[in-house]
Design an enzyme around this catalytic site. Structure first.
Site, mmCIF file in Angstrom:
data_model
loop_
_atom_site.group_PDB
_atom_site.id
_atom_site.type_symbol
_atom_site.label_atom_id
_atom_site.label_comp_id
_atom_site.label_asym_id
_atom_site.label_seq_id
_atom_site.Cartn_x
_atom_site.Cartn_y
_atom_site.Cartn_z
ATOM 1 N N GLU A 130 6.740 -1.847 -16.444
ATOM 2 C CA GLU A 130 5.603 -1.860 -15.524
ATOM 3 C C GLU A 130 5.688 -3.046 -14.557
ATOM 4 O O GLU A 130 5.063 -3.037 -13.502
ATOM 5 C CB GLU A 130 4.289 -1.959 -16.298
ATOM 6 N N ASP A 132 -0.322 9.073 -22.881
ATOM 7 C CA ASP A 132 -0.322 9.992 -24.023
ATOM 8 C C ASP A 132 -1.770 10.277 -24.395
ATOM 9 O O ASP A 132 -2.684 9.663 -23.861
ATOM 10 C CB ASP A 132 0.432 9.366 -25.215
HETATM 11 N N1 SAH Z 1 7.909 0.956 -26.609
HETATM 12 C C1 SAH Z 1 7.381 -0.401 -26.601
HETATM 13 C C2 SAH Z 1 6.180 -0.511 -27.487
HETATM 14 C C3 SAH Z 1 4.981 0.055 -26.883
HETATM 15 S S1 SAH Z 1 3.512 -0.298 -27.776
HETATM 16 C C4 SAH Z 1 8.457 -1.328 -27.064
HETATM 17 O O1 SAH Z 1 9.346 -0.908 -27.751
HETATM 18 O O2 SAH Z 1 8.375 -2.519 -26.728
HETATM 19 C C5 SAH Z 1 2.381 0.600 -26.837
HETATM 20 C C6 SAH Z 1 1.881 -0.017 -25.549
HETATM 21 O O3 SAH Z 1 1.221 0.956 -24.786
HETATM 22 C C7 SAH Z 1 0.868 -1.105 -25.770
HETATM 23 O O4 SAH Z 1 1.007 -2.032 -24.739
HETATM 24 C C8 SAH Z 1 -0.476 -0.379 -25.698
HETATM 25 O O5 SAH Z 1 -1.429 -1.161 -25.031
HETATM 26 C C9 SAH Z 1 -0.193 0.890 -24.904
HETATM 27 N N2 SAH Z 1 -0.561 2.200 -25.497
HETATM 28 C C10 SAH Z 1 -0.209 3.383 -24.925
HETATM 29 N N3 SAH Z 1 -0.629 4.421 -25.677
HETATM 30 C C11 SAH Z 1 -1.268 3.882 -26.751
HETATM 31 C C12 SAH Z 1 -1.881 4.473 -27.910
HETATM 32 N N4 SAH Z 1 -1.904 5.785 -28.096
HETATM 33 N N5 SAH Z 1 -2.414 3.626 -28.838
HETATM 34 C C13 SAH Z 1 -2.367 2.287 -28.640
HETATM 35 N N6 SAH Z 1 -1.770 1.688 -27.574
HETATM 36 C C14 SAH Z 1 -1.224 2.468 -26.631
#
Ligand code: SAH
Length: 257
Positions: free
Chosen positions: A12, A222
């Site tokens: 991002e 999602d």
């Molecule tokens: N793929 C990343 C991890 C992402 S964690 C890595 O490997 O580093 C998920 C991130 O997206 C967090 O910043 C959270 O704020 C957001 N997010 C998106 N969908 C979410 C959901 N269903 N529940 C909680 N956080 C979510």
């Protein structure tokens, strides 16, 4: 006046870094901070880290070390509210920590010491961000690879910008059961939550403590259900990063100082 632009994930942030004039990278508290100018405005770009504690540390550093006058957060989130779909954007009106529970000493979700469970975002900044988000989603329908990557359909979906409550907690919500439980329990207590993520409420609390205006926009990656982990990585790479870039640049153009 320096504006902090916080991003949750590197994907991002990367396009914003590319737009930066006079970029300067500084390390502090084990984090990289990018200083420079975007659209003629002084900014600091930072990654929040994932989860509430990491985000609180980053926000504190932005205020204490870099003296920022305001913090704007873009990221992704799971859509929880009715009609909050993948590709929509939710601009936070206020934030709640869905995993805060000091009951029976304090009411469920109340942040001890704050006498409330919801912390509001800055009204003027949020209005600017909502304007930027609305322009972005309406011009984005059918663009940014959204049809093919996230929706799979042949019709260009009509995306919306929403304004309301976002819940944060140290959990990636990725089951339909958990999502329904979270939404219903909050709803029954009068908290109509639109989206769930892992950092915003922590930044809202830090900004509240320091009296720093805060606004946040989250692109829905999602539906916080059983397919959340599948939708997520592709969406971040192809869509969320471009939304973040467009929203931030439009937002900075509208800032008056
Ligand atoms: N793929 C990343 C991890 C992402 S964690 C890595 O490997 O580093 C998920 C991130 O997206 C967090 O910043 C959270 O704020 C957001 N997010 C998106 N969908 C979410 C959901 N269903 N529940 C909680 N956080 C979510």
């Amino acid at each position: 006046m320096t504006t902090a632009i916080l991003s949750a994930l590197p994907e991002e942030q990367s396009s914003l870094v590319q737009h930066l004039a006079h970029p300067q990278r500084l390390m502090h508290a084990g984090r990289a901070f990018w200083l420079g100018d975007l659209h003629g405005r002084r900014v600091v770009l930072a990654l929040s880290g994932i989860g509430k504690v990491a985000a609180a540390t980053t926000a504190t550093a932005l205020i204490e070390r870099f003296g920022v006058a305001r913090i704007v957060f873009t990221g992704v989130a799971g859509g929880v509210g009715d009609g909050v779909q993948v590709g929509d954007v939710v601009v936070a009106q206020d934030y709640l920590q869905h995993d805060m529970d000091a009951s029976p000493l304090f009411p469920r979700w109340e942040v001890p010491g704050y006498a409330r469970s919801r912390l509001v975002c800055d009204v003027a900044l949020s209005a600017l961000l909502l304007g930027a988000a609305t322009a972005c989603v309406s011009s984005a329908s059918g663009q940014f690879g959204l049809k093919s990557s996230a929706q799979g359909g042949s019709e260009a979906p009509l995306h919306r910008a929403h304004h309301g409550l976002i819940a944060s907690g140290d959990r990636f919500v990725s089951s339909a059961d958990e999502c329904v439980r979270l939404r219903t329990t909050l709803h029954d207590a009068g908290h109509d939550v639109l989206a769930v993520e892992m950092e915003g409420a922590a930044v809202a609390q830090v900004c509240h403590d320091y009296g720093i205006p805060f606004a946040a926009a989250r692109t829905i990656s999602d539906r916080a259900d059983d397919t959340a982990h599948v939708d997520f990585p592709l969406f971040v790479q192809t869509v969320a990063s471009r939304y973040a870039e467009h929203m931030v640049l439009a937002f900075l153009q509208k800032l008056s100082n």
